[in-house]
Design an enzyme around this catalytic site. Sequence first.
Site, mmCIF file in Angstrom:
data_model
loop_
_atom_site.group_PDB
_atom_site.id
_atom_site.type_symbol
_atom_site.label_atom_id
_atom_site.label_comp_id
_atom_site.label_asym_id
_atom_site.label_seq_id
_atom_site.Cartn_x
_atom_site.Cartn_y
_atom_site.Cartn_z
ATOM 1 N N ARG A 31 0.875 -1.182 0.000
ATOM 2 C CA ARG A 31 0.000 0.000 0.000
ATOM 3 C C ARG A 31 0.903 1.220 0.000
ATOM 4 N NH1 ARG A 31 -2.179 0.985 5.510
ATOM 5 N NH2 ARG A 31 -0.728 2.717 5.417
ATOM 6 N N HIS A 91 -3.621 4.489 4.568
ATOM 7 C CA HIS A 91 -4.741 3.534 4.609
ATOM 8 C C HIS A 91 -5.976 4.164 3.968
ATOM 9 C CE1 HIS A 91 -7.638 0.627 5.998
ATOM 10 N NE2 HIS A 91 -8.307 1.596 6.585
ATOM 11 N N TYR A 95 3.764 5.637 11.723
ATOM 12 C CA TYR A 95 4.052 4.238 12.083
ATOM 13 C C TYR A 95 4.933 3.483 11.086
ATOM 14 C CZ TYR A 95 -0.023 3.572 9.013
ATOM 15 O OH TYR A 95 -0.891 3.615 7.954
HETATM 16 C C1 LIG Z 1 -15.010 -5.901 11.534
HETATM 17 C C2 LIG Z 1 -14.201 -4.659 11.403
HETATM 18 N N1 LIG Z 1 -13.238 -4.386 12.309
HETATM 19 C C3 LIG Z 1 -12.491 -3.281 12.182
HETATM 20 C C4 LIG Z 1 -12.709 -2.398 11.164
HETATM 21 C C5 LIG Z 1 -11.843 -1.134 11.035
HETATM 22 N N2 LIG Z 1 -10.917 -1.315 9.889
HETATM 23 C C6 LIG Z 1 -11.153 -0.749 8.703
HETATM 24 S S1 LIG Z 1 -9.960 -1.106 7.576
HETATM 25 C C7 LIG Z 1 -9.101 -2.014 8.704
HETATM 26 C C8 LIG Z 1 -7.799 -2.686 8.325
HETATM 27 C C9 LIG Z 1 -7.939 -3.669 7.221
HETATM 28 O O1 LIG Z 1 -6.681 -4.096 6.782
HETATM 29 P P1 LIG Z 1 -6.506 -5.111 5.612
HETATM 30 O O2 LIG Z 1 -7.464 -6.232 5.753
HETATM 31 O O3 LIG Z 1 -5.066 -5.460 5.529
HETATM 32 O O4 LIG Z 1 -6.961 -4.303 4.315
HETATM 33 P P2 LIG Z 1 -6.314 -2.984 3.655
HETATM 34 O O5 LIG Z 1 -7.050 -1.812 4.253
HETATM 35 O O6 LIG Z 1 -4.863 -2.977 3.981
HETATM 36 O O7 LIG Z 1 -6.594 -3.070 2.209
HETATM 37 C C10 LIG Z 1 -9.746 -2.017 9.941
HETATM 38 C C11 LIG Z 1 -9.236 -2.701 11.140
HETATM 39 C C12 LIG Z 1 -13.742 -2.689 10.251
HETATM 40 N N3 LIG Z 1 -14.011 -1.888 9.197
HETATM 41 N N4 LIG Z 1 -14.463 -3.840 10.378
#
Ligand SMILES: Cc1ncc(C[n+]2csc(CCOP(=O)(O)OP(=O)(O)O)c2C)c(N)n1
Length: 382
Positions: free
Chosen positions: A276, A280, A289
């Site tokens: 990425r 985010h 971080y």
């Molecule tokens: C069930 C749930 N827990 C927490 C969140 C908050 N949240 C949004 S994105 C994220 C991280 C996701 O990371 P990843 O799966 O690696 O996907 P990326 O964003 O890196 O594409 C979190 C914890 C959420 N949307 N849904």
Amino acid sequence: MTVESTAAARKPRASKRASAAKKPQSSEPQLVQLLTPEGERVQHPEYDIDLSAEELRGLYRDMVLTRRFDAEATALQRQGELGLWASLLGQEAAQIGSGRALRDDDYVFPTYREHGVAWCRGVDPTNLLGMFRGVNHGGWDPTTNNFHLYTIVIGSQTLHATGYAMGVAMDGADSAVIAYFGDGASSQGDVAESFTFSAVYNAPVVFFCQNNQWAISEPTERQTRVPLYQRAQGFGFPGVRVDGNDVLACLAVTRSALERARRGEGPTLVEAFTYRMGAHTTSDDPTKYRHDDERAAWEAKDPILRLRTYLEAEGHADAAFFTALDEESDALAKRVREAVRAMPDPDDMAMFDNVYADGHALVDEERAQFAAYQASFAEEGN
Ligand SMILES: Cc1ncc(C[n+]2csc(CCOP(=O)(O)OP(=O)(O)O)c2C)c(N)n1
Ligand SMILES: [Mg+2]
């Protein structure tokens, strides 16, 4: 809190990363790669692909236009036109390669970052922006392009995909289903459950994990002790790690996994190893971080540059092609800007529609409360 402890809390975590998680015990796995970061075409014993110059230019065009659209959306958020944006910068090859492996009758369950896959499915990019502007709850009809609405509840779409795939198999169709999710999502119970169900029911689903190394501020080391693709083995289906910045390898590996699903041989986990490049979302500040040198190392593996190098070296694309694509990118950006600014504000009360098919007491109560609240402004104004 002391000044020192505040500074420590803000320090990027790289030093902690090394100590908190020991290196995986297995040796670093090989990536499936067909195009090196230097733009050299290489062979792989299990995966290959034979594309015409026109098809290669098509993949390049898809990636360039997707990146341009994404940059425009980020800019629109900064200008206050969108409330939020989740950029796919750096993940173009993973999305275009896998997206172009799909047949029209296949069905896609995306997260909130799959703008490149949406492009491949023919979803108009302007439709992706309504939700991020806060004027609708989705913006497209999933059945038109077999591209489900964006899902923000992390990992839940893998269950939807598995259920859908089980239905496809019961119907006797030979379509396949693909579920996109992230490295962070791989820790969710929903994902483990979908792996179990899809394996025991032999569901025609491909789990496409974009391991972009981060789940907001959590590094992959905090999600897993083994390379993510190896998780599949414990559930009884194959996993493969592909260079997620190599569009040719992503296309070849996804195509093979989809074919396997069509033959009734069940699910495959594809781990697209990528990065990425941006934050985010526009609400995040990754300088808190992670170190800049990490990003710099991945810039050298850029998915678009390596294909350009290859196209030029092979004489598959001339200057006129690149100039025309620049112009097309500008036109797309202009169209997106104009479309976003022209999006009408929704009727305030519309958010209560379609929560339930029929009336519901709680929704009715909330609707009435909100109407009274809105009306109170009108009274104040008098
Ligand atoms: C069930 C749930 N827990 C927490 C969140 C908050 N949240 C949004 S994105 C994220 C991280 C996701 O990371 P990843 O799966 O690696 O996907 P990326 O964003 O890196 O594409 C979190 C914890 C959420 N949307 N849904
Ligand atoms: Mg991630």
